[in-house]
Design a protein around this motif. Structure first.
Motif, PDB file in Angstrom:
ATOM      1  N   GLN A  94      -6.801   7.008   6.762  1.00 47.68           N
ATOM      2  CA  GLN A  94      -6.855   7.166   8.171  1.00 47.68           C
ATOM      3  C   GLN A  94      -7.406   8.500   8.713  1.00 47.68           C
ATOM      4  O   GLN A  94      -7.953   8.814   9.525  1.00 47.68           O
ATOM      5  CB  GLN A  94      -5.618   6.605   8.888  1.00 47.68           C
ATOM      6  CG  GLN A  94      -4.995   5.148   8.811  1.00 47.68           C
ATOM      7  CD  GLN A  94      -5.319   4.593   9.767  1.00 47.68           C
ATOM      8  OE1 GLN A  94      -5.323   5.041  10.814  1.00 47.68           O
ATOM      9  NE2 GLN A  94      -5.630   3.096   9.282  1.00 47.68           N
ATOM     10  N   LEU A  95      -6.807   9.233   7.827  1.00 42.39           N
ATOM     11  CA  LEU A  95      -6.774  10.829   8.229  1.00 42.39           C
ATOM     12  C   LEU A  95      -8.239  11.164   8.121  1.00 42.39           C
ATOM     13  O   LEU A  95      -8.894  11.937   8.937  1.00 42.39           O
ATOM     14  CB  LEU A  95      -6.116  11.833   7.272  1.00 42.39           C
ATOM     15  CG  LEU A  95      -6.258  13.087   7.420  1.00 42.39           C
ATOM     16  CD1 LEU A  95      -5.938  13.499   8.837  1.00 42.39           C
ATOM     17  CD2 LEU A  95      -5.353  13.845   6.593  1.00 42.39           C
ATOM     18  N   PRO A 145       0.773  -1.175  -0.073  1.00 42.78           N
ATOM     19  CA  PRO A 145       0.116  -0.103   0.084  1.00 42.78           C
ATOM     20  C   PRO A 145       0.735   1.281  -0.072  1.00 42.78           C
ATOM     21  O   PRO A 145       1.921   1.400   0.778  1.00 42.78           O
ATOM     22  CB  PRO A 145      -0.860  -0.185   1.435  1.00 42.78           C
ATOM     23  CG  PRO A 145      -0.045  -1.083   2.126  1.00 42.78           C
ATOM     24  CD  PRO A 145       0.584  -1.841   1.147  1.00 42.78           C
ATOM     25  N   ASP A 146       0.522   2.137  -0.815  1.00 44.32           N
ATOM     26  CA  ASP A 146       1.147   3.419  -0.943  1.00 44.32           C
ATOM     27  C   ASP A 146       1.099   4.184   0.403  1.00 44.32           C
ATOM     28  O   ASP A 146      -0.204   4.499   1.129  1.00 44.32           O
ATOM     29  CB  ASP A 146       0.516   4.331  -1.854  1.00 44.32           C
ATOM     30  CG  ASP A 146       1.510   5.618  -2.256  1.00 44.32           C
ATOM     31  OD1 ASP A 146       0.841   6.475  -2.896  1.00 44.32           O
ATOM     32  OD2 ASP A 146       2.520   5.398  -2.072  1.00 44.32           O
ATOM     33  N   ALA A 147       2.245   4.814   0.902  1.00 46.26           N
ATOM     34  CA  ALA A 147       2.088   5.457   2.331  1.00 46.26           C
ATOM     35  C   ALA A 147       1.150   6.552   2.270  1.00 46.26           C
ATOM     36  O   ALA A 147       0.455   6.670   3.214  1.00 46.26           O
ATOM     37  CB  ALA A 147       3.613   6.268   2.483  1.00 46.26           C
ATOM     38  N   VAL A 191      -2.577   5.306   2.574  1.00 43.33           N
ATOM     39  CA  VAL A 191      -3.004   4.927   3.756  1.00 43.33           C
ATOM     40  C   VAL A 191      -3.116   5.843   4.847  1.00 43.33           C
ATOM     41  O   VAL A 191      -4.436   5.931   5.497  1.00 43.33           O
ATOM     42  CB  VAL A 191      -1.886   3.807   4.240  1.00 43.33           C
ATOM     43  CG1 VAL A 191      -1.972   3.606   5.743  1.00 43.33           C
ATOM     44  CG2 VAL A 191      -1.816   2.438   3.669  1.00 43.33           C
ATOM     45  N   LYS A 192      -2.002   6.943   4.833  1.00 44.40           N
ATOM     46  CA  LYS A 192      -2.521   8.044   5.849  1.00 44.40           C
ATOM     47  C   LYS A 192      -3.531   8.826   5.610  1.00 44.40           C
ATOM     48  O   LYS A 192      -4.361   9.121   6.449  1.00 44.40           O
ATOM     49  CB  LYS A 192      -1.045   8.955   5.549  1.00 44.40           C
ATOM     50  CG  LYS A 192      -1.098   9.898   6.644  1.00 44.40           C
ATOM     51  CD  LYS A 192       0.476  10.648   6.309  1.00 44.40           C
ATOM     52  CE  LYS A 192       0.580  11.937   7.287  1.00 44.40           C
ATOM     53  NZ  LYS A 192       1.655  12.515   7.324  1.00 44.40           N
TER      54      LYS A 192
END
Lengths: 302, 246
Positions: free
Chosen positions: B52-53, B43-45, B48-49
């Motif tokens: 979640q954000l 998964p691309d960083a 994902v971030k």
């Protein structure tokens, strides 16, 4: 969080299995699903299934999940030999698997060779920086070593990416509490309340932290949060009731000159006191004396 | 035409059933092939971030009334301020998402693979059906239809007086195509690659998700008014305790 029905189901299965009735596999599946920590039972019943070749083959592909579950339970109960055997069998079946590698890292951790375990975990994280379980194992290990500041740094970094993980927020809040960094802990509890606003425990701990920080405004907020806990638990939470009393008396002490807050405050306090007395009357009548004298001293100072 | 055509049972044996069987087998084959070809996705960083954000920002919006006003304002500022707010996406970046999607070699390969595994079997089967099973009436649909469907359902049959309920095997093919989805989820379990319609829906809403939803969250957050619910709770608590005590 485990719901009530699930918990009753779990205890029913547990007693059934303990007393020799069947259903060990269902019990283990439920434990795995709910992620509760019943390592000794899991170990006992899991091993009984695994050591019996007939039952083992009846499991089919789930056999390997059971091996993993039993390995983790064995590590929790410090039966490292059992864990090593399980992991060896898994490694033979799945060579080169990251999941098995993770178990091996956990075994190193359980044996106590923490630097090697740390090296192993760091190498896993380099390959796959999104493996949440390995991150959490690292943090747990650092915490077990006692290096709380480093653990806090690691959790913060973890949360920068995975900010919706409320277990991590809870862990961070506890770490801050242990270091008495209450303002930061309050922030974490606010995050928890945001993600699960109907969970009374978070309101309760948030109120506790606010009360500990002190200051008139925080005390008033703490009282409000104790009140919301009472709301959410239908008045059954004794700690919240005590909290209300303590907050009211502390507020009254701080605001001796001003008369604004008094009216609402005392009514809630009075109700809380009555509820507490009634509760103690029902459950621990011999302690009622202690309670009344303690409450009276609070009222006197207010 | 008022009378009913009597269809040879041989049609049922040699057309309808083999066609269904072949489609089921091809579906299973596709499932296994797609499983073999599926590359493990790292998964691309950023994605994902951002995911979640978004969850966190949504929580903030949903339960804003449970935290004190000061903390809410601090969080809102943190998310949407101009310089380094988490949700703030400068205008230039917003359009890049789609261009990025096509230029990123991995993603393009992935999409192509998925497309191929979907299109090729369909095309082949369709051609096969047309070649072998055209030119005769295959089945009768149990309900009456209007004349409009004639061109779609009666492709090989060149008689215009045949009732529209009598259809060619092409329509049986289409029927199977959409109908076997339920069968596949029984046989193959939930996540199977034969679910074309779902995949088609997914493809249309693909790359835009991150940046657009960030902007949407930011707007939602800006709009919200903080109405602290806690004072009301104090009164509620009083009434709760009243009931408990009396």
């Amino acid at each position: 969080m485990v719901t009530k029905t699930e918990e009753s189901q779990l205890s029913r299965l547990e007693s059934q299995v303990d007393n020799g009735g069947g259903g060990a596999w269902d019990f283990l599946c439920l434990v795995r699903k709910l992620k509760v920590r019943r390592s000794d039972k899991v170990l006992k019943h899991g091993l009984s299934i695994l050591n019996d070749p007939k039952k083992r083959s009846a499991l089919g592909p789930h056999e390997w999940t059971l091996y993993e579950q039993v390995a983790i339970a064995a590590m929790d109960c410090q039966s490292l030999e059992v864990a090593k055997d399980c992991i060896k069998i898994l490694r033979r079946r799945f060579p080169g698997s990251k999941r098995v590698g993770r178990l091996e890292g956990m075994l190193l951790e359980a044996k106590g060779s923490l630097p090697e375990a740390e090296k192993a975990y760091l190498s896993f994280l380099e390959e796959n920086p999104f493996d949440q379980v390995v991150h959490k194992r690292m943090i747990a290990m650092v915490k077990a070593q006692g290096d709380i500041t480093r653990a806090i740094g690691l959790i913060n970094k973890y949360l920068e990416t995975f900010m919706a993980d409320h277990d991590a927020w809870r862990e961070l809040a506890e770490l801050y509490n242990s270091l008495q960094m209450y303002k930061q802990a309050a922030f974490c509890y606010e995050e928890l309340i945001l993600s699960q606003p109907t969970n009374p425990l978070y309101h309760l701990t948030y109120a506790d932290v606010l009360y500990t920080i002190g200051g008139l405004e925080n005390l008033q907020m703490a009282k409000k949060y104790y009140a919301s806990t009472i709301n959410l638990t239908g008045g059954k939470n004794r700690r919240a009731l005590f909290g209300v009393c303590l907050c009211s008396s502390a507020i009254a002490q701080l605001s001796k000159g001003r008369n604004k807050e008094d009216k609402d405050g005392t009514h809630l306090q009075f109700l809380a006191v009555t509820a507490l007395e009634k509760d103690y009357n029902q459950r621990a009548p011999d302690k009622l004396q202690l309670l009344s004298s303690a409450l009276k001293s609070l009222r006197v100072s207010s | 035409m008022a009378e009913d055509l009597v269809l040879d049972t041989a049609i049922r044996d040699w057309v309808l059933i083999p066609l269904s069987v072949v489609m089921v087998l091809i579906g299973i084959l596709r499932y296994f092939v797609s499983k073999l070809m599926r590359s493990s996705q790292v998964p691309d960083a950023k994605i994902v971030k951002e995911g979640q954000l978004i969850v966190r920002a949504r929580n903030l919006r949903a339960s804003a009334n449970f935290i004190p006003a000061k903390s809410f304002r601090a969080r809102r500022f943190y998310y949407s301020n101009e310089e380094n707010g988490l949700l703030f996406v400068p205008k230039g970046q917003a359009q890049n998402a789609q261009a990025q999607m096509f230029s990123d070699p991995n993603m393009a390969m992935d999409m192509m693979k998925k497309n191929l595994s979907m299109i090729i079997p369909q095309t082949l089967t369709f051609a096969w059906v047309n070649f072998f099973f055209s030119g005769f009436v295959a089945a009768k649909i149990p309900f009456p239809l209007t004349q409009r469907f004639r061109s779609m359902l009666q492709n090989g049959i060149d008689l215009s007086t045949v009732d529209v309920s009598y259809v060619s095997s092409r329509s049986w093919y289409f029927l199977n195509l959409f109908g076997l989805r339920g069968l596949f989820s029984l046989i193959l379990g939930e996540e199977n690659a034969t679910d074309d319609t779902q995949r088609m829906m997914q493809m249309s809403g693909f790359g835009f998700d991150p940046t657009r939803s960030l902007g949407a969250e930011k707007d939602g957050l800006d709009i919200i008014q903080h109405d602290w619910a806690l004072p009301k709770f104090e009164q509620h608590a009083e009434s709760v305790l009243q009931k408990l005590v009396h």
